[in-house]
Design an enzyme around this catalytic site. Structure first.
Site, mmCIF file in Angstrom:
data_model
loop_
_atom_site.group_PDB
_atom_site.id
_atom_site.type_symbol
_atom_site.label_atom_id
_atom_site.label_comp_id
_atom_site.label_asym_id
_atom_site.label_seq_id
_atom_site.Cartn_x
_atom_site.Cartn_y
_atom_site.Cartn_z
ATOM 1 N N ASP A 31 0.864 -1.176 0.000
ATOM 2 C CA ASP A 31 0.000 0.000 0.000
ATOM 3 C C ASP A 31 0.911 1.241 0.000
ATOM 4 O O ASP A 31 1.829 1.326 0.814
ATOM 5 C CB ASP A 31 -0.885 0.001 1.257
ATOM 6 C CG ASP A 31 -2.307 0.442 0.942
ATOM 7 O OD1 ASP A 31 -3.245 -0.256 1.352
ATOM 8 O OD2 ASP A 31 -2.451 1.483 0.254
ATOM 9 N N ASP A 86 -2.975 4.736 -2.456
ATOM 10 C CA ASP A 86 -4.052 5.278 -1.633
ATOM 11 C C ASP A 86 -4.458 6.681 -2.113
ATOM 12 O O ASP A 86 -3.616 7.563 -2.209
ATOM 13 C CB ASP A 86 -3.537 5.364 -0.192
ATOM 14 C CG ASP A 86 -4.633 5.622 0.814
ATOM 15 O OD1 ASP A 86 -5.527 4.781 0.926
ATOM 16 O OD2 ASP A 86 -4.593 6.677 1.469
ATOM 17 N N GLU A 97 -6.126 3.921 -6.158
ATOM 18 C CA GLU A 97 -7.440 4.137 -5.562
ATOM 19 C C GLU A 97 -7.850 5.540 -5.945
ATOM 20 O O GLU A 97 -7.173 6.502 -5.560
ATOM 21 C CB GLU A 97 -7.403 3.983 -4.043
ATOM 22 C CG GLU A 97 -8.785 4.107 -3.432
ATOM 23 C CD GLU A 97 -8.788 4.429 -1.954
ATOM 24 O OE1 GLU A 97 -7.860 5.125 -1.491
ATOM 25 O OE2 GLU A 97 -9.710 4.001 -1.246
ATOM 26 N N HIS A 114 -11.222 -3.093 2.922
ATOM 27 C CA HIS A 114 -11.202 -2.763 4.352
ATOM 28 C C HIS A 114 -12.015 -1.507 4.657
ATOM 29 O O HIS A 114 -12.150 -1.130 5.833
ATOM 30 C CB HIS A 114 -9.753 -2.562 4.791
ATOM 31 C CG HIS A 114 -9.106 -1.408 4.111
ATOM 32 N ND1 HIS A 114 -8.820 -1.377 2.755
ATOM 33 C CD2 HIS A 114 -8.726 -0.202 4.583
ATOM 34 C CE1 HIS A 114 -8.291 -0.225 2.436
ATOM 35 N NE2 HIS A 114 -8.220 0.520 3.521
ATOM 36 N N ASP A 115 -12.520 -0.847 3.622
ATOM 37 C CA ASP A 115 -13.331 0.360 3.829
ATOM 38 C C ASP A 115 -14.822 0.112 3.601
ATOM 39 O O ASP A 115 -15.626 1.012 3.858
ATOM 40 C CB ASP A 115 -12.910 1.462 2.845
ATOM 41 C CG ASP A 115 -11.543 2.021 3.120
ATOM 42 O OD1 ASP A 115 -10.904 2.514 2.182
ATOM 43 O OD2 ASP A 115 -11.102 1.949 4.297
HETATM 44 O O1 TEU Z 1 -9.628 5.524 1.570
HETATM 45 C C1 TEU Z 1 -9.969 6.682 0.830
HETATM 46 C C2 TEU Z 1 -11.407 6.853 0.779
HETATM 47 O O2 TEU Z 1 -11.991 7.153 -0.222
HETATM 48 C C3 TEU Z 1 -12.081 6.597 2.043
HETATM 49 O O3 TEU Z 1 -12.188 7.883 2.658
HETATM 50 C C4 TEU Z 1 -13.435 6.015 1.808
HETATM 51 O O4 TEU Z 1 -14.159 6.836 0.939
HETATM 52 C C5 TEU Z 1 -14.081 5.955 3.127
HETATM 53 O O5 TEU Z 1 -13.203 5.235 3.926
HETATM 54 C C6 TEU Z 1 -15.407 5.271 2.952
HETATM 55 O O6 TEU Z 1 -16.059 5.324 4.187
HETATM 56 C C7 TEU Z 1 -8.223 5.344 1.702
HETATM 57 C C8 TEU Z 1 -7.997 4.104 2.555
HETATM 58 O O7 TEU Z 1 -8.525 2.965 1.881
HETATM 59 C C9 TEU Z 1 -8.694 4.333 3.876
HETATM 60 O O8 TEU Z 1 -8.618 3.163 4.689
HETATM 61 C C10 TEU Z 1 -8.000 5.499 4.562
HETATM 62 O O9 TEU Z 1 -8.696 5.793 5.768
HETATM 63 C C11 TEU Z 1 -7.987 6.752 3.670
HETATM 64 O O10 TEU Z 1 -7.636 6.485 2.332
HETATM 65 C C12 TEU Z 1 -6.938 7.726 4.180
HETATM 66 O O11 TEU Z 1 -5.668 7.174 3.959
#
Ligand code: TEU
Length: 562
Positions: free
Chosen positions: A101, A209, A268, A341-342
């Site tokens: 990542d 990210d 992403e 994970h999100d």
């Molecule tokens: O996520 C980016 C992102 O778009 C997130 O804000 C997502 O929209 C949100 O989590 C949905 O509820 C990336 C990573 O995947 C996330 O885990 C991190 O918290 C974020 O960036 C900041 O690094």
């Protein structure tokens, strides 16, 4: 993909490991590298080609590792540099690849670069981050004095006041995640050096990210304030910004152009459209191999708030996925995912976690894996793990969820409504420990895990699933094998069928004279098949008990040839 041969990742499947929750070998309740090593055969058996490892770098852990304080050091909670090198060896020995990542839109506020930048207004590296004076007419530190009206993704303003130097710094996420200023060539060069350091070590690429946030309109203008919102929408000013393609092309030249071998870069890109994704992933442009887009995971909530649920209309999803399939059909490349994970777990979000868990889990796996693109499996998806089902705020760990709970209550939202929204959409739904067996802590750890194990691990776990007649794991194995063996699946065109049907999801894949048809009943009631979809030779059927070929039963998916 060059003109001669399709890129290797057109036939690949990626598996995401969230290290905190995958496997704990040291017995401290947190997943670690040694735990991952001990479970690699599970992934090799599944047949995946690439592992995407969420951050294991040194971090204070405000955002579970997406706030990195040292990009070249493994956080002690996950293990040592030697264990990382052993993991890499073990992954490669099994014929798999590993991508890291890359979190470079922001660092931790404890990263030495930020500490230095924050040390004085005239520090030579002050411009490594975004520092601005209070808004004219306001005293620093008073409400409304932030340099612009942007809100943070995790609640509150996107600026924090730094009293020692009397300025504000920008953070799109938590105050502990200050945004790097990519207009600084010093910042860019240090990122590229770090990437090369990892690539020299043997990693096979990166998941990047929020990579389409790194170029921001240098004016940092106010955003539009939507009715009911406390902050302006900064999105148009930091998403797909003015220099983004320049930066990505410079990054690829700096990190990869001098290397031989098969690498993978996936960006992403929240907010990217098909047109923008085409620019990011057109191989001729030398930017990224593929991107994670967010259109389909925003169809079941109101725009701008994941917490305001809206019933998903299958036709919206079909329209969206079809747009992406057609948009990237000839150039560019899709990533195919529902879970990470999100996101809440797909079998709970768009399937049936109860009576039809097996059927709906295999149905969604098939709809994803048999489209054109590279499929991503999130840990636990391969056994149909469900969302956490938490009932009280004390069970939650994620900063985004905890801040939402705090802010929603402060706005007067009844806690029952807040907990219902969290139960549906919290990121913690995907972060409960991997369920390996029915034993204590699901075989994840010998200690109390950092976050509760789902009690349904007694029934839903790797051991039970692989022993079952109706194994979701084996279904994923078959899908992965099909992608490995069939150029039609990897490279064939993809055409939606009966797009206006509210419960049927059907599409065909074509390559030369070959045709493959996927027909799925995305509902809990029988679905009479339109006659033109009468199946030919059945290749896969999650109801393999020879039912009426012209009826799809609840959550039935059938894959047929010609
Ligand atoms: O996520 C980016 C992102 O778009 C997130 O804000 C997502 O929209 C949100 O989590 C949905 O509820 C990336 C990573 O995947 C996330 O885990 C991190 O918290 C974020 O960036 C900041 O690094």
């Amino acid at each position: 993909m060059n003109d001669t041969a399709p890129a290797w990742w057109t036939r690949a499947v990626v598996y995401q490991i969230y290290p905190r929750s995958f496997a704990d070998a040291t017995g401290d309740g947190v997943g670690d590298l040694a735990g991952i090593i001990s479970r690699l055969d599970h992934l090799a058996d599944l047949g995946v080609d690439v592992i995407w490892l969420s951050p294991v770098h040194e971090s204070p852990g405000h955002d579970n590792g997406y706030d990195i304080s040292n990009y070249r050091r493994i956080d002690a909670v996950f293990g040592t540099a030697e264990e990382f090198d052993e993991l890499l060896r073990q992954v490669h020995r099994r014929g798999m690849k590993l991508i890291m990542d890359l979190v470079v839109n922001h660092t931790s506020d404890q990263h030495s670069a930020f500490v230095t930048s924050a040390s004085a207004r005239d520090n030579p590296s002050r411009d490594s981050y975004y520092w601005r004076d209070a808004r004219p007419g306001f005293d620093p530190g008073e409400p409304g004095a932030e340099p612009n009206n942007w809100g943070s993704f995790f609640g509150g303003p996107a600026w924090s006041y730094h009293r020692p130097t009397g300025q504000y710094y920008l953070h799109l996420f938590t105050p502990q995640q200050p945004d790097l200023n990519w207009d600084s060539s010093r910042v860019r060069q240090s990122v590229y050096e770090m990437m090369n350091w990892w690539l020299d070590r043997g990693v096979d690429g990166f998941r990047m990210d929020v990579i389409n946030f790194i170029s921001k309109d240098p004016r940092l203008p106010d955003g539009l304030v939507e009715p009911g919102s406390a902050y302006g929408d900064g999105g148009p000013w930091f998403t797909n910004g003015p220099r983004i393609h320049e930066f990505l092309q410079e990054m690829r030249r700096s990190a990869f152009s001098h290397r031989e071998g098969d690498f993978l870069t996936v960006g992403e890109t929240p907010g990217a459209t098909v047109e923008q994704a085409l620019l990011y992933t057109d191989a001729a442009r030398g930017e990224l191999d593929m991107v994670f887009q967010f259109e389909h995971v925003q169809l079941d909530h109101e725009p701008g708030s994941k917490w305001e649920y809206r019933e998903l209309d299958l036709r919206d999803l079909k329209t969206s996925w079809n747009r992406w399939q057609r948009g990237l059909a000839d150039r560019g490349w899709n990533s195919l995912y529902l879970s990470n994970h999100d996101q809440p777990r797909q079998v709970s979000r768009v399937g049936d976690e109860g009576r039809y868990r097996y059927e709906s889990a295999t149905l969604w796996a098939t709809l994803l894996h048999l489209q054109r693109g590279t499929p991503y499996i999130y840990q636990g998806e391969e056994i149909g793990m469900t969302s956490a089902g938490f009932t009280e705020i004390g069970q939650y760990r994620d900063i985004e969820s905890l801040n939402f709970h705090r802010d929603a209550l402060a706005r007067g939202m009844p806690e029952a409504d807040v907990l219902r929204a969290l139960r549906r959409m919290s990121r913690d739904n995907a972060r409960t420990p991997m369920q390996w067996d029915a034993g204590p802590h699901a075989g994840f750890s010998e200690a109390e895990p950092w976050i509760s194990v789902n009690p349904n691990h007694a029934e839903i776990n790797v051991e039970a699933d692989r022993a079952s007649e109706r194994s979701i794991f084996r279904w994923y194995q078959r899908l992965i094998r099909m992608r490995h063996e069939s150029p039609l699946i990897a490279l064939g065109s993809c055409h939606l069928l009966h797009g206006d049907h509210p419960r049927l999801y059907a599409f065909e894949r074509l390559l030369g004279q070959e045709r493959l048809q996927v027909a799925a009943n995305v509902s809990a009631e029988d679905l009479p098949l339109p006659p033109d979809l009468a199946p030919g030779r059945t290749l896969m059927d999650n109801y393999d008990d020879g039912g009426d070929p012209l009826v799809l039963r609840p959550w039935q998916v059938r894959v047929s040839a010609a």
